[in-house]
Design a protein around this motif. Structure first.
Motif, PDB file in Angstrom:
ATOM      1  N   GLN A  45      31.759 -35.706  76.505  1.00 39.10           N
ATOM      2  CA  GLN A  45      32.021 -37.031  75.739  1.00 39.10           C
ATOM      3  C   GLN A  45      32.460 -37.096  74.266  1.00 39.10           C
ATOM      4  OE1 GLN A  45      32.442 -39.989  77.045  1.00 39.10           O
ATOM      5  NE2 GLN A  45      31.299 -41.604  75.757  1.00 39.10           N
ATOM      6  N   ALA A  46      31.689 -36.146  73.713  1.00 40.24           N
ATOM      7  CA  ALA A  46      31.950 -35.849  72.287  1.00 40.24           C
ATOM      8  C   ALA A  46      33.342 -35.248  72.113  1.00 40.24           C
ATOM      9  CB  ALA A  46      31.067 -35.017  71.655  1.00 40.24           C
ATOM     10  N   PHE A  47      33.740 -34.223  72.890  1.00 46.20           N
ATOM     11  CA  PHE A  47      35.158 -33.731  72.734  1.00 46.20           C
ATOM     12  C   PHE A  47      36.268 -34.704  72.961  1.00 46.20           C
ATOM     13  CE2 PHE A  47      38.738 -31.696  75.014  1.00 46.20           C
ATOM     14  CZ  PHE A  47      39.330 -31.042  73.985  1.00 46.20           C
ATOM     15  N   PHE A  48      36.045 -35.600  73.895  1.00 45.24           N
ATOM     16  CA  PHE A  48      36.868 -36.500  74.270  1.00 45.24           C
ATOM     17  C   PHE A  48      36.887 -37.626  73.291  1.00 45.24           C
ATOM     18  CE2 PHE A  48      37.688 -41.072  75.737  1.00 45.24           C
ATOM     19  CZ  PHE A  48      38.706 -40.913  76.460  1.00 45.24           C
ATOM     20  N   HIS A  49      35.959 -38.149  72.397  1.00 46.76           N
ATOM     21  CA  HIS A  49      36.237 -38.939  71.656  1.00 46.76           C
ATOM     22  C   HIS A  49      36.652 -38.327  70.306  1.00 46.76           C
ATOM     23  CE1 HIS A  49      34.297 -42.602  72.746  1.00 46.76           C
ATOM     24  NE2 HIS A  49      33.182 -41.795  73.477  1.00 46.76           N
ATOM     25  N   ALA A  50      36.723 -37.245  70.101  1.00 47.76           N
ATOM     26  CA  ALA A  50      37.443 -36.291  69.024  1.00 47.76           C
ATOM     27  C   ALA A  50      38.700 -36.432  69.357  1.00 47.76           C
ATOM     28  CB  ALA A  50      36.985 -34.865  68.862  1.00 47.76           C
ATOM     29  N   THR A  51      39.319 -36.051  70.747  1.00 51.47           N
ATOM     30  CA  THR A  51      40.697 -35.939  71.083  1.00 51.47           C
ATOM     31  C   THR A  51      41.193 -37.405  70.640  1.00 51.47           C
ATOM     32  OG1 THR A  51      40.353 -34.386  72.506  1.00 51.47           O
ATOM     33  CG2 THR A  51      42.266 -35.875  72.722  1.00 51.47           C
ATOM     34  N   ARG A  52      40.390 -38.612  71.095  1.00 51.22           N
ATOM     35  CA  ARG A  52      40.864 -40.024  71.188  1.00 51.22           C
ATOM     36  C   ARG A  52      40.947 -40.375  69.721  1.00 51.22           C
ATOM     37  NH1 ARG A  52      37.829 -44.926  71.664  1.00 51.22           N
ATOM     38  NH2 ARG A  52      39.303 -46.694  72.649  1.00 51.22           N
ATOM     39  N   SER A  53      40.088 -40.032  68.965  1.00 47.81           N
ATOM     40  CA  SER A  53      39.991 -40.247  67.559  1.00 47.81           C
ATOM     41  C   SER A  53      41.373 -39.937  66.788  1.00 47.81           C
ATOM     42  CB  SER A  53      38.892 -39.693  66.750  1.00 47.81           C
ATOM     43  OG  SER A  53      38.917 -40.118  65.528  1.00 47.81           O
ATOM     44  N   LEU A  54      42.020 -38.293  67.282  1.00 46.29           N
ATOM     45  CA  LEU A  54      43.037 -37.917  66.753  1.00 46.29           C
ATOM     46  C   LEU A  54      44.248 -38.849  67.013  1.00 46.29           C
ATOM     47  CD1 LEU A  54      42.564 -34.249  66.970  1.00 46.29           C
ATOM     48  CD2 LEU A  54      42.165 -35.481  64.711  1.00 46.29           C
ATOM     49  N   LEU A  55      44.221 -39.351  68.536  1.00 41.90           N
ATOM     50  CA  LEU A  55      45.457 -40.044  68.862  1.00 41.90           C
ATOM     51  C   LEU A  55      45.617 -41.386  68.490  1.00 41.90           C
ATOM     52  CD1 LEU A  55      45.370 -38.886  72.935  1.00 41.90           C
ATOM     53  CD2 LEU A  55      46.776 -38.157  70.838  1.00 41.90           C
ATOM     54  N   ALA A  56      44.064 -41.945  68.238  1.00 42.13           N
ATOM     55  CA  ALA A  56      44.195 -43.250  67.661  1.00 42.13           C
ATOM     56  C   ALA A  56      44.429 -43.392  66.277  1.00 42.13           C
ATOM     57  CB  ALA A  56      42.824 -43.783  67.835  1.00 42.13           C
ATOM     58  N   THR A  57      44.253 -42.449  65.467  1.00 37.29           N
ATOM     59  CA  THR A  57      44.607 -42.192  63.948  1.00 37.29           C
ATOM     60  C   THR A  57      45.953 -42.125  63.957  1.00 37.29           C
ATOM     61  OG1 THR A  57      42.268 -41.123  63.540  1.00 37.29           O
ATOM     62  CG2 THR A  57      44.522 -40.861  61.964  1.00 37.29           C
ATOM     63  N   GLN A  58      46.760 -41.224  64.968  1.00 33.87           N
ATOM     64  CA  GLN A  58      48.117 -41.418  64.806  1.00 33.87           C
ATOM     65  C   GLN A  58      48.777 -42.515  65.253  1.00 33.87           C
ATOM     66  OE1 GLN A  58      49.531 -38.103  67.426  1.00 33.87           O
ATOM     67  NE2 GLN A  58      51.618 -38.201  66.619  1.00 33.87           N
ATOM     68  N   ALA A  59      48.245 -43.208  66.007  1.00 26.80           N
ATOM     69  CA  ALA A  59      48.649 -44.589  66.396  1.00 26.80           C
ATOM     70  C   ALA A  59      48.471 -45.448  65.339  1.00 26.80           C
ATOM     71  CB  ALA A  59      48.026 -45.049  67.630  1.00 26.80           C
ATOM     72  N   ALA A  60      47.578 -45.349  64.622  1.00 30.67           N
ATOM     73  CA  ALA A  60      47.326 -46.279  63.290  1.00 30.67           C
ATOM     74  C   ALA A  60      48.371 -46.021  62.369  1.00 30.67           C
ATOM     75  CB  ALA A  60      45.824 -46.339  62.971  1.00 30.67           C
ATOM     76  N   VAL A  61      48.595 -44.763  62.115  1.00 28.31           N
ATOM     77  CA  VAL A  61      49.389 -44.403  61.168  1.00 28.31           C
ATOM     78  C   VAL A  61      50.897 -44.791  61.378  1.00 28.31           C
ATOM     79  CG1 VAL A  61      50.487 -42.492  59.921  1.00 28.31           C
ATOM     80  CG2 VAL A  61      48.025 -42.449  60.278  1.00 28.31           C
ATOM     81  N   ASP A  62      51.245 -44.527  62.856  1.00 26.71           N
ATOM     82  CA  ASP A  62      52.609 -44.714  62.999  1.00 26.71           C
ATOM     83  C   ASP A  62      52.933 -46.206  63.597  1.00 26.71           C
ATOM     84  OD1 ASP A  62      53.250 -42.331  62.899  1.00 26.71           O
ATOM     85  OD2 ASP A  62      53.097 -41.664  64.950  1.00 26.71           O
TER      86      ASP A  62
END
Length: 279
Positions: free
Chosen positions: A160-177
């Motif tokens: 679950q922690a690994f998933f949220h780390a991955t999701r955080s990276l994807l969400a950060t990229q989505a917020a930047v773009d």
């Protein structure tokens, strides 16, 4: 009805079933065990899904829309407390409450600044992932007799922690773009993950407690069988010879086999030793 609402309804149904099964087992079989916090966490996460369903009926950017998110945070905080209790570690309640309060203040700040609305998903993933990772580490460092039982729940929380780390990276990229398609994909991935996480975690916890109950029953049966057999008892001092060949006091032997011992005095001994003190 939107697909998002359907996902929340499915998650709600799964959460209620799992929380109900845990509650029923605790009520019938394990009321004396440290299962209560796990059950409260299960019902809290189920309540979060209910709030998410209700949120879809509210206008955008209203304050009550924060309630489901902070409820999920409370659910993860309760999971960490349950892990600490199960692992027989000190419960860091003040620190955990501070994390929940800080997350709420951060959500209010992000809501107050419209330009930062896209950073809510990365923030949530960081908080939830950190709490899951902390719970996983606590279970991995549990007492020796608990660690094998809680190994699978610890692995679920680590994933679950690994998933949220991955999701955080994807969400950060989505917020930047500022990519709405990518943001929707991140949201859908999170909705599906909730169901998988709850099923894996709470089924694993229930299996661990069932195994613990089974082990306790086996030990009790072994003690009964051993006590029901003939004991080598010294005819003079009444000491018992244990399985290792050592002579020990009978009180110590019985206490090790979960038999409570108390001392009293029969009438014959009372007459023999204390009759002289009678007026």
């Amino acid at each position: 009805m939107s697909q998002e609402t359907v996902n929340y309804l499915v998650n709600l149904l799964i959460g209620v079933i799992l929380a109900g099964v845990l509650s029923q087992y605790w009520r019938l079989e394990a009321s004396g065990q440290s299962l209560r916090l796990w059950i409260i966490a299960a019902w809290t996460l189920a309540a979060a899904d209910l709030f998410f369903v209700a949120r879809s009926m509210l206008p955008p950017d209203t304050l009550p829309r924060l309630i489901p998110t902070i409820t999920v945070t409370c659910g993860h905080a309760l999971l960490l407390l349950a892990a600490q209790q199960t692992a027989q570690r000190p419960q860091q309640r003040r620190v955990i409450c501070l994390i929940v309060a800080s997350h709420l203040l951060l959500l209010l700040l992000l809501r107050a600044v419209p330009a930062m609305q896209g950073w809510r998903a990365p923030t949530n993933s960081v908080v939830w992932g950190s709490l899951s990772l902390a719970a996983a580490l606590v279970l991995w460092r549990a007492a020796d007799h608990v660690r094998p039982l809680m190994r699978f729940p610890a692995m679920v929380m680590a994933f679950q922690a690994f998933f949220h780390a991955t999701r955080s990276l994807l969400a950060t990229q989505a917020a930047v773009d500022a990519n709405p398609v990518r943001s929707a994909a991140v949201q859908m991935l999170g909705d599906v993950e909730v169901s998988l996480f709850m099923v894996a975690l709470f089924v694993g916890v229930l299996v661990a407690y069932l195994r613990q109950s089974n082990d306790d029953l086996r030990r009790a049966l072994a003690n009964v069988q051993q006590l029901s057999s003939m004991l080598p008892l010294c005819a003079w001092c009444n000491k018992v010879r244990d399985d290792d060949g050592y002579w020990r006091r009978i009180e110590e032997y019985l206490s090790e086999h979960k038999v409570s011992v108390t001392h009293s005095m029969c009438e014959s001994c009372a007459t023999k030793h204390f009759d002289e003190f009678k007026p």
